[in-house]
Write an enzyme that holds these catalytic residues in place. Structure first.
Site, PDB file in Angstrom:
ATOM      1  CB  CYS A   1      -0.967  -0.021   1.179  1.00  0.00           C
ATOM      2  SG  CYS A   1      -0.172  -0.055   2.780  1.00  0.00           S
TER       3      CYS A   1
ATOM      4  CG  HIS B   1      24.621 -31.258 -13.951  1.00  0.00           C
ATOM      5  ND1 HIS B   1      23.673 -32.213 -14.210  1.00  0.00           N
ATOM      6  CD2 HIS B   1      25.359 -31.122 -15.087  1.00  0.00           C
ATOM      7  CE1 HIS B   1      23.823 -32.660 -15.446  1.00  0.00           C
ATOM      8  NE2 HIS B   1      24.844 -32.007 -16.009  1.00  0.00           N
TER       9      HIS B   1
END
Length: 656
Positions: A430, A578
């Site tokens: 906000c 990996h």
């Protein structure tokens, strides 16, 4: 519903913020050339066209702004979907399209379809809400391999266009009866004298969120039912004291009433939010007074405090009734602001127009007192009074960062303290605070957040938490969103008195890269890794698609097939992540990588996503290997946990 309306109100602040300057441009342009609207003066023409860029496209602005603001992660794809959602009915429900569908001449098409244009706020709001809902529902959808290009965010505009096409088809049948009913209603109340003027004023304001107020305006302002109040006033025709009665009562409201209401909204704001609220209210009040453009003010509380908007509509009706009953008249071409009021004074048919100023002063007092009472009595969430504002907040200047990007540094520390992508599910803000949704607020390190200099942290429940930042919260929220989606910037900033920003060290913690089970590197099914040819490391058998960074550092390589990423850690060690065994042959199809070479990353930042189902279906192993490729610089790698939970510390890694 209340929370939903408040979200709409907050989302509308972005497009609404553009309106005051547009209104000012058009107002000044019209003041310079009131008769020709730019036809007689090039400067006036330029200003009117400049303002019209925004005011003539309110529907588009609202569609895009709402779609973006209501989306779960404030993504540009939602804004694009909002544009698609708006353009669909603009193309399918305009007069020319309906003429084509119904095989009739355009001139014979129902006049209602003429209201389907870029100014139509109702269509804009509808399109924005539909687009946001579609984004929140389908932005993560995964399609079969053959259609994978259209997965995720790419699917959103497609689905949105399909749904809006259906809605457009319904509008072809629904819109004309609604529009015609309002026209008939307007014609009925036109015979009621001052009371009819009051009813018209009330419904004019009440219908603004739907865009259908134009149907009523056509009855009273133009020659649809023979009234033609605007045309007759400026031609000085008709009856003195009667002609202009459907315009005059708006002047006291727009010039005096609404600005006084804006003052009340400002004074009711929380002390820490008065500065932000004042900037919006001053600009909106000036636009209302000077040009008569009220949208910046009205849309600031229309949804977040809708009962107050009903009060405003009622007060407008009262002003219209009083002005008509006493036969005080003035008129406008553009809107009921000071410019048009001043110009209307020279029109002979205007009757006692100065009394509208007296009425305006009275309406200002009524608006101020009424708004103050209603806001406080019913605790309405007008700008500056958002919920959960009960804690003390401080100005953004309480924390200072050095370096090129303080907001990136602040966002990085808060994001990590929240638990990173493994815990954060939605980021919103906000005017002064981050509104965050997480999987578990119990996992949030509140102390770490406070050490960044934030004035406060508030836990709402098990899944919602707020971090008070200050008036520059938007910049922190933007950086956190980039982090959440793998787009982090280098965070070389240092936060004053923060224990969270660390320099490189020989020993550092290593974090789990995914949910799953830790496996000894020697047990993986690839000899290159199991025999430690690539170096020391460990493996994880994942149970979730998300892959996160195990250490902070710099991305040194992203393999073209997306199955492996290299990171140079802050302590100099080179880490290879990996994903899967022998997955290079899959040519990147199961992988989505969120980082690029040269990018600075923090631990726990989303590195990639691997589609476990696709990898398994292709007959490949899903194990993820984490290997130190310059093991000659490695002193020790310790993995202390067998359970891998994304972003949890599972060991340490030490360089020589």
């Amino acid at each position: 519903m209340k929370a939903y309306l408040q979200r709409i109100g907050r989302s509308l602040m972005l497009p609404v913020a553009t309106l005051p300057v547009a209104a000012l441009f058009m107002g000044i342009g019209y003041w310079i050339d009131p008769s020709g609207w730019g036809g007689n003066n090039i400067l006036a023409a330029f200003l009117i066209k400049a303002g019209g860029t925004i005011l003539d496209n309110l529907g588009i602005l609202f569609a895009v702004g709402l779609a973006y603001g209501m989306s779960k992660d404030k993504d540009g794809a939602a804004a694009l979907a909002g544009l698609v959602a708006f353009l669909t009915p603009m193309t399918l429900v305009n007069s020319q399209a309906v003429a084509l569908f119904t095989k009739v001449d355009v001139e014979k098409v129902n006049v209602a379809f003429g209201a389907i244009n870029n100014k139509n706020v109702f269509i804009g709001i509808l399109a924005g809400l539909v687009a946001a809902a579609m984004y929140n529902r389908f932005s993560g959808v995964k399609l079969p391999m053959a259609l994978s290009f259209f997965s995720g965010k790419r699917a959103v505009p497609i689905v949105t266009a399909g749904l809006m096409a259906i809605i457009s088809a319904l509008l072809i049948f629904i819109w004309p009866p609604v529009y015609n009913a309002l026209v008939a209603f307007g014609e009925m109340i036109s015979s009621m004298g001052p009371l009819g003027a009051g009813l018209y004023g009330f419904f004019n304001r009440l219908l603004i969120p739907t865009g259908l107020h134009h149907a009523l305006n056509n009855v009273f302002w133009f020659n649809l039912a023979g009234i033609d109040d605007i045309g007759k006033f400026w031609a000085s025709e008709g009856t003195k004291g009667i002609t202009g009665m459907y315009q005059a009562g708006f002047f006291p409201v727009m010039m005096f009433g609404l600005p006084a209401g804006a003052l009340a909204i400002y004074q009711c704001a929380k002390p820490e939010k008065k500065k932000v609220t004042a900037s919006l209210m001053v600009a909106a009040a000036f636009a209302s007074f000077f040009t008569g453009v009220t949208e910046p003010l009205e849309f600031s509380f229309m949804f977040v405090a809708w009962p107050l908007y009903v009060v405003h509509a009622a007060l407008t009706g009262i002003s219209m009734f009083i002005a008509a009953a006493f036969h005080w008249t003035a008129g406008f071409n553009f809107s009921a602001g000071f410019i048009d009021f001043f110009l209307s004074l020279r029109v002979p048919i205007a009757n006692k127009p100065y009394m509208l100023i007296v009425l305006g002063i009275i309406m200002a007092v009524i608006y101020y007192v009424t708004f103050m009472f209603v806001i406080k009595k019913f605790n309405l969430m007008t700008p500056g009074r958002e919920e959960d504002d009960d804690e003390a907040t401080e100005d953004i200047d309480q924390f200072v960062a050095s370096g090129d990007d303080k907001f990136a540094a602040i966002a990085n520390q808060i994001y990590n303290a929240l638990g990173g992508a493994a815990n954060v599910t939605a980021i919103d803000n906000c005017t002064t605070r981050l509104r965050l949704q997480v999987k578990d607020t119990g996992s949030v390190d509140q102390g770490k957040i406070k050490r960044t200099g934030m004035p406060g942290v508030k836990v709402i429940d098990g899944n919602n938490i707020q971090v008070i930042v200050g008036t520059e919260v938007q910049f922190v929220a933007d950086e956190m969103t980039r982090l959440h989606h793998g787009g982090a910037k280098p965070t070389n900033a240092v936060i004053k008195e923060s224990a969270s920003v660390k320099t490189a060290s020989k020993k550092q913690e290593i974090f789990a890269i995914s949910d799953g089970t830790v496996k000894d590197i020697t047990l993986v099914s690839d000899d290159v890794f199991s025999q430690k040819m690539m170096g020391e490391g460990f493996a994880v058998t994942p149970t979730d698609d998300a892959v996160f960074t195990p250490v902070a550092g710099v991305i040194t390589s992203v393999f073209p097939t997306k199955h492996a990423v290299g990171i140079k850690a802050d302590n100099g060690l080179e880490i290879l992540v990996h994903m899967g065994i022998d997955t290079v042959s899959l040519k990147g199809e199961p992988f989505t990588v969120f980082v690029t070479e040269g990018q600075q990353v923090g631990h726990g930042q989303m590195l990639a996503k691997m589609d476990l189902a696709k990898i398994t279906a292709s007959g490949k192993d899903t194990d993820i290997m984490v290997v130190c490729t310059n093991s000659n610089e490695l002193a020790k790698l310790e993995v202390s946990s067998q359970i891998s939970k994304a972003n949890d510390v599972i060991g340490t890694i030490t360089s020589k």
